[in-house]
Design an enzyme around this catalytic site. Sequence first.
Site, PDB file in Angstrom:
ATOM      1  N   ARG A 183       0.813  -1.236   0.000  1.00 43.63           N
ATOM      2  CA  ARG A 183       0.000   0.000   0.000  1.00 43.63           C
ATOM      3  C   ARG A 183       0.842   1.279   0.000  1.00 43.63           C
ATOM      4  O   ARG A 183       0.368   2.346   0.346  1.00 43.63           O
ATOM      5  CB  ARG A 183      -0.964   0.038   1.179  1.00 43.63           C
ATOM      6  CG  ARG A 183      -1.783  -1.206   1.338  1.00 43.63           C
ATOM      7  CD  ARG A 183      -3.207  -1.018   0.822  1.00 43.63           C
ATOM      8  NE  ARG A 183      -3.851  -2.322   0.637  1.00 43.63           N
ATOM      9  CZ  ARG A 183      -4.473  -2.697  -0.464  1.00 43.63           C
ATOM     10  NH1 ARG A 183      -4.538  -1.904  -1.502  1.00 43.63           N
ATOM     11  NH2 ARG A 183      -5.052  -3.871  -0.556  1.00 43.63           N
ATOM     12  N   LEU A 184       2.111   1.134  -0.403  1.00 41.33           N
ATOM     13  CA  LEU A 184       2.973   2.327  -0.469  1.00 41.33           C
ATOM     14  C   LEU A 184       2.943   2.849  -1.909  1.00 41.33           C
ATOM     15  O   LEU A 184       3.941   2.882  -2.614  1.00 41.33           O
ATOM     16  CB  LEU A 184       4.387   1.969  -0.008  1.00 41.33           C
ATOM     17  CG  LEU A 184       4.439   1.446   1.435  1.00 41.33           C
ATOM     18  CD1 LEU A 184       5.834   1.016   1.814  1.00 41.33           C
ATOM     19  CD2 LEU A 184       3.933   2.519   2.405  1.00 41.33           C
TER      20      LEU A 184
END
Length: 206
Positions: A183-184
Site C-alpha cells: 500500500r505504499l
Amino acid sequence: MTVTGLISGDFTEQSEPFGLFGAWLKEAEASEINDPSAVALASVDEHGLPNVRMVLLKGYDERGFVFYTNFESQKGTEILGQKKAAMCFHWKSLRRQVRLRGEVEVVSNEEADAYYASRPRGSRIGAWASKQSRPLEGRFALEKSVAEYTARYPIGDIPRPPHWSGFRIKPLTIEFWHDRPFRLHDRVEFRRETPDGAWEKVRMYP
Ligand SMILES: Cc1cc2nc3c(=O)[nH]c(=O)nc-3n(C[C@H](O)[C@H](O)[C@H](O)COP(=O)(O)O)c2cc1C
C-alpha cells in the site's frame, strides 16, 4: 504529445498531465477487457448531495475531458446547475487510477454534431426516444417511443436532439495513482489555480 518510457520508467517524473493521461489510456486500451474509456462521473445537486455514475470518455486534449449525455437527465441538470464535476478512471488490469475535477463547459454545436453523426443509427434514434432519468412506465413505452422516432426518421440524416450534447471538464486537479507493494502507492497530483494556469506537480503520501 509524447511521453516515453512509461512502463519501465517513472511516471512521477512527468511534468504535465495530458500526455501522461494519454499514455496511460493507451496502455489501458491494450490491456483492459472493457471498457478503458469507462469512467465514474460525479456531479452534485443543488443541495450539495453528490451523485456518481459511469459514462464513456469520448475525447480529451489540453482543453479537457469530454463525454456526451442527455442534458435533461439528472447528471445534465446537476452539471448545468453547478458547472462542476469530477471523474475517476480505474484500470484494474494496470492497477492504476486517475481522478480529476474542475469546471465544466458545454462543447460547441459543431463538436456535438460531429460526434452525434458518428454514432450508430440506433443510438441516434435512442437519443431522441429516451427521456433519460425520468420515470418510465414499462419497457413497451420505450419501444413505442423508439418506433415513433424510427418512423419520423426512416432514412437519411437524423438531427441531433437539442437536449443531447457534450460536457467538457476543464480540470483544476488531475491525480495519477499507481499501485505499489504494501500500500505504499505512488501518487502525483497536478494542480492549477485556473483552467488556463500553469500546472504545479505535487507528490503525495499514499
Ligand atoms: C460503462 C457505462 C458507460 C456509460 N456511458 C454513458 C454515457 O456516455 N452517457 C450517458 O448519458 N450515460 C452513460 N451510461 C449510463 C449512466 O451510467 C447513467 O445510468 C445514465 O446516464 C443516467 O444517469 P443520471 O440519471 O445520473 O443522469 C453508462 C453506463 C455504463 C455502465
